[in-house]
Design an enzyme around this catalytic site. Structure first.
Site, PDB file in Angstrom:
ATOM      1  N   SER A  58     -49.211 -45.550  -6.338  1.00 44.25           N
ATOM      2  CA  SER A  58     -48.204 -44.895  -5.817  1.00 44.25           C
ATOM      3  C   SER A  58     -48.543 -44.433  -4.203  1.00 44.25           C
ATOM      4  O   SER A  58     -47.629 -44.336  -3.492  1.00 44.25           O
ATOM      5  CB  SER A  58     -47.433 -43.842  -6.551  1.00 44.25           C
ATOM      6  OG  SER A  58     -48.245 -42.800  -6.444  1.00 44.25           O
ATOM      7  N   LYS A 112     -54.612 -48.547 -22.077  1.00 43.15           N
ATOM      8  CA  LYS A 112     -53.032 -49.126 -22.170  1.00 43.15           C
ATOM      9  C   LYS A 112     -52.514 -49.119 -23.317  1.00 43.15           C
ATOM     10  O   LYS A 112     -51.392 -48.987 -23.907  1.00 43.15           O
ATOM     11  CB  LYS A 112     -53.166 -50.887 -21.883  1.00 43.15           C
ATOM     12  CG  LYS A 112     -53.384 -50.889 -20.477  1.00 43.15           C
ATOM     13  CD  LYS A 112     -52.076 -50.599 -19.685  1.00 43.15           C
ATOM     14  CE  LYS A 112     -52.104 -50.550 -17.971  1.00 43.15           C
ATOM     15  NZ  LYS A 112     -52.817 -49.096 -17.820  1.00 43.15           N
ATOM     16  N   HIS A 169     -75.670 -43.703 -29.437  1.00 48.55           N
ATOM     17  CA  HIS A 169     -75.764 -42.021 -29.393  1.00 48.55           C
ATOM     18  C   HIS A 169     -74.639 -41.563 -30.024  1.00 48.55           C
ATOM     19  O   HIS A 169     -74.082 -40.544 -29.103  1.00 48.55           O
ATOM     20  CB  HIS A 169     -76.152 -41.892 -27.806  1.00 48.55           C
ATOM     21  CG  HIS A 169     -77.300 -42.795 -27.461  1.00 48.55           C
ATOM     22  ND1 HIS A 169     -78.488 -42.303 -27.592  1.00 48.55           N
ATOM     23  CD2 HIS A 169     -77.602 -43.827 -26.639  1.00 48.55           C
ATOM     24  CE1 HIS A 169     -79.505 -43.081 -27.043  1.00 48.55           C
ATOM     25  NE2 HIS A 169     -78.698 -44.035 -26.541  1.00 48.55           N
ATOM     26  N   ASN A 214     -37.971 -33.180  -6.595  1.00 46.33           N
ATOM     27  CA  ASN A 214     -39.171 -33.917  -7.186  1.00 46.33           C
ATOM     28  C   ASN A 214     -40.450 -33.149  -6.774  1.00 46.33           C
ATOM     29  O   ASN A 214     -40.606 -33.204  -5.496  1.00 46.33           O
ATOM     30  CB  ASN A 214     -39.200 -35.526  -6.711  1.00 46.33           C
ATOM     31  CG  ASN A 214     -40.540 -36.058  -7.231  1.00 46.33           C
ATOM     32  OD1 ASN A 214     -40.990 -35.638  -8.440  1.00 46.33           O
ATOM     33  ND2 ASN A 214     -41.018 -37.196  -6.327  1.00 46.33           N
ATOM     34  N   GLY A 215     -41.332 -32.616  -7.645  1.00 50.96           N
ATOM     35  CA  GLY A 215     -42.639 -31.942  -7.133  1.00 50.96           C
ATOM     36  C   GLY A 215     -42.593 -30.758  -8.055  1.00 50.96           C
ATOM     37  O   GLY A 215     -42.040 -30.365  -8.963  1.00 50.96           O
ATOM     38  N   ARG A 265     -39.234 -42.855 -13.525  1.00 46.59           N
ATOM     39  CA  ARG A 265     -39.840 -41.633 -12.718  1.00 46.59           C
ATOM     40  C   ARG A 265     -39.521 -40.507 -13.861  1.00 46.59           C
ATOM     41  O   ARG A 265     -40.142 -39.392 -13.559  1.00 46.59           O
ATOM     42  CB  ARG A 265     -39.568 -41.541 -11.421  1.00 46.59           C
ATOM     43  CG  ARG A 265     -39.696 -42.622 -10.495  1.00 46.59           C
ATOM     44  CD  ARG A 265     -39.192 -42.299  -9.071  1.00 46.59           C
ATOM     45  NE  ARG A 265     -40.019 -41.157  -8.544  1.00 46.59           N
ATOM     46  CZ  ARG A 265     -41.278 -41.063  -7.684  1.00 46.59           C
ATOM     47  NH1 ARG A 265     -41.467 -42.552  -7.439  1.00 46.59           N
ATOM     48  NH2 ARG A 265     -41.653 -40.154  -7.351  1.00 46.59           N
ATOM     49  N   LYS A 312     -44.172 -42.631 -14.221  1.00 47.59           N
ATOM     50  CA  LYS A 312     -44.810 -43.521 -13.209  1.00 47.59           C
ATOM     51  C   LYS A 312     -46.033 -43.098 -12.620  1.00 47.59           C
ATOM     52  O   LYS A 312     -47.300 -43.458 -12.561  1.00 47.59           O
ATOM     53  CB  LYS A 312     -43.817 -44.572 -12.647  1.00 47.59           C
ATOM     54  CG  LYS A 312     -44.585 -45.689 -11.806  1.00 47.59           C
ATOM     55  CD  LYS A 312     -45.167 -46.432 -12.531  1.00 47.59           C
ATOM     56  CE  LYS A 312     -45.810 -47.543 -12.099  1.00 47.59           C
ATOM     57  NZ  LYS A 312     -46.589 -48.587 -12.703  1.00 47.59           N
ATOM     58  N   TRP A 317     -38.683 -35.533 -15.421  1.00 47.81           N
ATOM     59  CA  TRP A 317     -39.687 -35.458 -16.143  1.00 47.81           C
ATOM     60  C   TRP A 317     -40.304 -34.163 -16.152  1.00 47.81           C
ATOM     61  O   TRP A 317     -40.820 -33.612 -15.215  1.00 47.81           O
ATOM     62  CB  TRP A 317     -40.773 -36.426 -15.562  1.00 47.81           C
ATOM     63  CG  TRP A 317     -42.231 -36.427 -16.488  1.00 47.81           C
ATOM     64  CD1 TRP A 317     -42.197 -37.112 -17.542  1.00 47.81           C
ATOM     65  CD2 TRP A 317     -43.596 -36.038 -16.156  1.00 47.81           C
ATOM     66  NE1 TRP A 317     -43.471 -37.194 -18.176  1.00 47.81           N
ATOM     67  CE2 TRP A 317     -44.161 -36.604 -17.220  1.00 47.81           C
ATOM     68  CE3 TRP A 317     -43.910 -35.841 -14.948  1.00 47.81           C
ATOM     69  CZ2 TRP A 317     -45.574 -36.305 -17.120  1.00 47.81           C
ATOM     70  CZ3 TRP A 317     -45.254 -35.608 -14.903  1.00 47.81           C
ATOM     71  CH2 TRP A 317     -46.197 -35.971 -16.060  1.00 47.81           C
ATOM     72  N   SER A 321     -54.922 -45.377  -5.251  1.00 49.98           N
ATOM     73  CA  SER A 321     -53.626 -44.911  -6.184  1.00 49.98           C
ATOM     74  C   SER A 321     -52.601 -46.043  -5.814  1.00 49.98           C
ATOM     75  O   SER A 321     -52.388 -46.396  -4.793  1.00 49.98           O
ATOM     76  CB  SER A 321     -53.034 -43.771  -5.409  1.00 49.98           C
ATOM     77  OG  SER A 321     -51.840 -43.261  -5.576  1.00 49.98           O
ATOM     78  N   GLU A 346     -51.502 -45.327 -24.206  1.00 49.64           N
ATOM     79  CA  GLU A 346     -50.339 -44.863 -23.271  1.00 49.64           C
ATOM     80  C   GLU A 346     -48.925 -45.564 -23.768  1.00 49.64           C
ATOM     81  O   GLU A 346     -48.066 -44.849 -23.709  1.00 49.64           O
ATOM     82  CB  GLU A 346     -50.490 -44.868 -21.799  1.00 49.64           C
ATOM     83  CG  GLU A 346     -50.361 -46.211 -21.367  1.00 49.64           C
ATOM     84  CD  GLU A 346     -50.964 -46.130 -19.959  1.00 49.64           C
ATOM     85  OE1 GLU A 346     -50.609 -45.370 -19.254  1.00 49.64           O
ATOM     86  OE2 GLU A 346     -51.075 -47.175 -19.169  1.00 49.64           O
ATOM     87  N   CYS A 365     -40.275 -36.549 -10.726  1.00 50.76           N
ATOM     88  CA  CYS A 365     -38.674 -36.806 -11.229  1.00 50.76           C
ATOM     89  C   CYS A 365     -38.232 -37.874 -10.265  1.00 50.76           C
ATOM     90  O   CYS A 365     -39.036 -38.384  -9.303  1.00 50.76           O
ATOM     91  CB  CYS A 365     -37.926 -35.579 -10.774  1.00 50.76           C
ATOM     92  SG  CYS A 365     -38.624 -34.367 -11.795  1.00 50.76           S
ATOM     93  N   GLU A 390     -59.874 -49.166 -19.474  1.00 50.48           N
ATOM     94  CA  GLU A 390     -58.339 -49.707 -19.195  1.00 50.48           C
ATOM     95  C   GLU A 390     -57.510 -50.366 -20.498  1.00 50.48           C
ATOM     96  O   GLU A 390     -56.540 -49.878 -20.577  1.00 50.48           O
ATOM     97  CB  GLU A 390     -58.394 -50.466 -18.005  1.00 50.48           C
ATOM     98  CG  GLU A 390     -57.165 -51.061 -17.515  1.00 50.48           C
ATOM     99  CD  GLU A 390     -56.099 -49.920 -16.984  1.00 50.48           C
ATOM    100  OE1 GLU A 390     -55.012 -50.118 -16.809  1.00 50.48           O
ATOM    101  OE2 GLU A 390     -56.622 -48.893 -16.751  1.00 50.48           O
TER     102      GLU A 390
END
Length: 696
Positions: A436, A571, A590, A127-128, A33, A691, A100, A434, A574, A2, A567
């Site tokens: 962030s 993209k 396979h 947030n958390g 966020r 994010k 979020w 990471s 998402e 959040c 990747e």
């Protein structure tokens, strides 16, 4: 994850309308966020007959949906109750939140600020995640508290009220009996609450019992304090935070304070900031700031409760410009950040590469690692640990690190490593990647690796983040602010940084000298090559038009470009909400080959490297099964890549094989962007995603 934000003006007159707009703009900067609900709290009008100690409850506005829906709702409610927007406040504290959802569906009751009850004695934005909220909730239920939301956060303000009531009644709490003459402080209440909380959190408290005060604290989630002195230029750094207060030469000056979970919400107001560290409590009162920190190490030694100790902290200047948080000439942040990659790569490499006329002058300097390179070279193995895009970036860099360092490299998804408690030894080097620097699973893996004695290296894009502070050494990516949820420029800068790490590790090898110098030369040329490949924008938009109605997309890669396939598929799924899968081309026979027919679009990455001839074979086998092929190849290789002429080509400029993933991902980023726009989705706020995931 959040976004939380707060604004306090002291000894400077602000209209309620201005305060509202500051809070709303703070949320707009943090909307990446979380954007399923939002809320704010401001003060009500003070009645003429009311004393300063007894004020009407603060006003709380909460709304499901995005920020603009909250803004509309607030102004409608303000008009309905005839609240005076022109009311002036010499001192005022407001808090705000964009959510979020983790606990409970997006709804008004689950939005923040969460309250202690009908009187809003204590309000919290969070947030958390609170991992022991069930136990705390059961305890509070036994004491008669009623809960309205489905969130884990609601236990926090109710626990604050419980603590305040007990301390005010002069009863024993946690083995402490307040002196009869001692007045309960806001900071004391929050510290008692913190003792009970487990999990990751950044919290901002507002209370009707403590008007015009704010208290913030954090553990594992990002939070920073911004300070604006209305009487001093931003560049004068004669202010500092000492053991008790934010000092300057004269007390009682006009100041504004900003608390936020991201610098993007603060930079338009001030660049003078302090990153709040874990277990710190920041108390803003009477224009001053007090900072306390729990001495958890001492508590562990004595076996008692952690005791707060006042701390001294320095302010710093943000290396960010307001333009970075604006779209400029672009329609979306993702589009802007894709096109910023030449600049972000230049910034990432600036000061770290040297190239003189003599070949011996081609070197790499990584100040954050120079004292640890010898230890890393002697490691039993190097373990790269990350999630999502960061994991893919590490996977792209793995071959060159193994080649130049001679040390085995293994890959770990952070959540999987923690779940199975995989073996990590003191002879290992664990590298945590990471964007962030606050990713919860990666942070858990970091604590696990540290507990096992491994050397821990951080590669992040955020100075002062939890991973940057918690690792023994590391490298700052320096890609600049990234607001689009789908990471683009951070990904390419991560690969560039890890390539430079490989060059630094191989610096003592004479046999690798020619190879290293060739890579350094191409690193210098990389931004111009990225500008060249960005010219494919129109071509990728046309390709997106052909694919926009499709249900699935396969992307085959191998070697350095297996990561590119993963990747690129990530993209597409998402942001465009289209099923896509990155597949290791060596595994095609396979299982995945069964999916191939004349209707399924397939992208094959076949740029020049050691696996080029193998990819030619893959293309032939896919053609034999009438696959709809789109071949990414280096310029000049198009004819040899697809003998029948039935393929569509994406031609990219050639670079050293270890840098080719940086070039190759950009057309796929552009494809994902245009697919999303054409399919009518919000490219900067994809469904169900935010994010950086700072909750488990």
């Amino acid at each position: 994850m959040c976004g939380i934000f707060a604004y306090l003006n002291y000894n400077i007159t602000r209209e309620r309308r201005y305060i509202l707009e500051v809070l709303f703009n703070g949320l707009r900067r943090l909307e990446y966020r979380g954007y399923d609900s939002a809320g704010i709290s401001i003060d009500a009008d003070l009645l003429p007959e009311a004393s300063s100690k007894f004020r009407p409850p603060p006003l709380v506005f909460r709304q499901e949906g995005k920020i603009e829906k909250l803004v509309t709702n607030v102004y409608q409610e303000v008009h309905a109750v005839d609240l005076d927007l022109a009311q002036n406040f010499l001192i005022h504290a407001g808090i705000a939140h964009t959510r979020w959802a983790t606990h409970g569906l997006p709804s008004e009751k689950n939005s923040h600020p969460q309250s202690s009850g009908s009187g809003h004695e204590f309000l919290v934005v969070h947030n958390g995640i609170i991992t022991n909220y069930v136990v705390l909730k059961e305890t509070l239920l036994r004491h008669g508290y009623q809960f309205e939301s489905d969130t884990d956060t609601e236990v926090i303000p109710k626990l604050a009220k419980f603590v305040y009531d007990r301390l005010s009644e002069n009863t024993t709490f946690n083995g402490e009996v307040p002196a009869e003459t001692q007045e309960v402080t806001f900071r004391q209440v929050v510290m008692e609450v913190m003792r009970q909380l487990e999990g990751a959190y950044a919290l901002i408290f507002k209370s009707s019992h403590f008007p015009n005060e704010l208290v913030a604290c954090k553990c594992g989630s990002p939070l920073l304090l911004g300070v604006k002195d209305a009487e001093e230029p931003e560049t004068k750094m004669d202010q500092f935070i000492n053991r008790d207060v934010l000092h300057d030469r004269r007390q009682g000056r006009s100041k504004e304070y900003f608390l936020a979970s991201d610098a993007s919400a603060v930079v338009e107001h001030t660049k003078t900031v302090m990153v709040i560290e874990d277990h710190e409590v920041v108390h803003i009162k009477d224009g001053n700031v007090s900072i306390f920190k729990f001495d958890t190490a001492k508590a562990r030694k004595t076996g008692g409760l952690p005791r707060p100790a006042s701390v001294q902290r320095a302010l710093s200047i943000l290396e960010m410009e307001v333009e970075q948080i604006k779209k400029g000439k672009y329609d979306h942040f993702m589009q802007k950040e894709i096109h910023e990659q030449p600049d972000s790569l230049t910034t990432t490499m600036r000061g770290r590469l040297t190239r003189g006329r003599e070949s011996k002058m081609k070197t790499v300097v990584l100040g954050g690692l120079k004292d640890h390179l010898r230890t890393i070279r002697r490691s039993r193995r190097i373990i790269f640990i990350g999630c999502g895009t960061s994991y893919n970036a590490a996977l792209a860099a793995r071959p060159i690190i193994e080649e130049l360092s001679g040390v085995p490299v293994t890959m770990e998804l952070a959540s999987d490593l923690v779940d199975r408690q995989g073996p990590i030894y003191r002879e290992d080097t664990a590298v945590f990647v990471s964007q962030s620097g606050e990713t919860a699973d990666t942070l858990q893996a970091l604590e696990y690796a540290k507990s096992n004695g491994a050397l821990c290296v951080g590669i992040t894009n955020t100075v002062g983040s939890a991973i940057a502070r918690g690792t023994h050494c590391g490298v700052h990516i320096n890609a600049g602010c990234e607001i689009g949820v789908a990471s683009t420029k951070a990904y390419t800068s991560q690969i560039a940084v890890m390539t430079m790490v490989a060059l630094a590790l191989g610096d003592d090898s004479i046999s690798c000298r020619v190879r290293r110098e060739a890579i350094i030369d191409d690193l210098f040329d990389l931004p111009s090559k990225v500008k060249e490949v960005l010219k494919l924008d129109t071509e990728m938009k046309e390709l997106a038009k052909l694919l926009m109605e499709e249900q699935s997309l396969l992307i085959f890669g191998r070697g350095y470009n297996y990561a590119t396939a993963l990747e690129g598929a990530l993209k597409v799924k998402e942001v465009a909400l289209m099923h896509s899968e990155g597949i290791l081309a060596g595994e095609m026979k396979h299982g995945p080959l069964a999916l191939v027919d004349e209707t399924l679009p397939i992208i094959v990455i076949a740029t020049c490297d050691a696996t080029f001839s193998k990819q030619q074979s893959v293309i032939q086998q896919l053609q034999a099964r009438k696959g709809r092929l789109i071949v990414m190849c280096t310029k000049g290789d198009a004819l040899s890549s697809c003998s029948s002429g039935a393929c569509r080509f994406i031609e990219v400029p050639p670079v050293q094989d270890c840098l080719q993933p940086i070039i190759n991902i950009i057309p796929l980023q552009l494809l994902a962007y245009h697919l999303t726009v054409l399919r009518g989705y919000n490219v900067d706020q994809p469904r169900n995603l935010a994010k950086s995931v700072t909750t488990q």
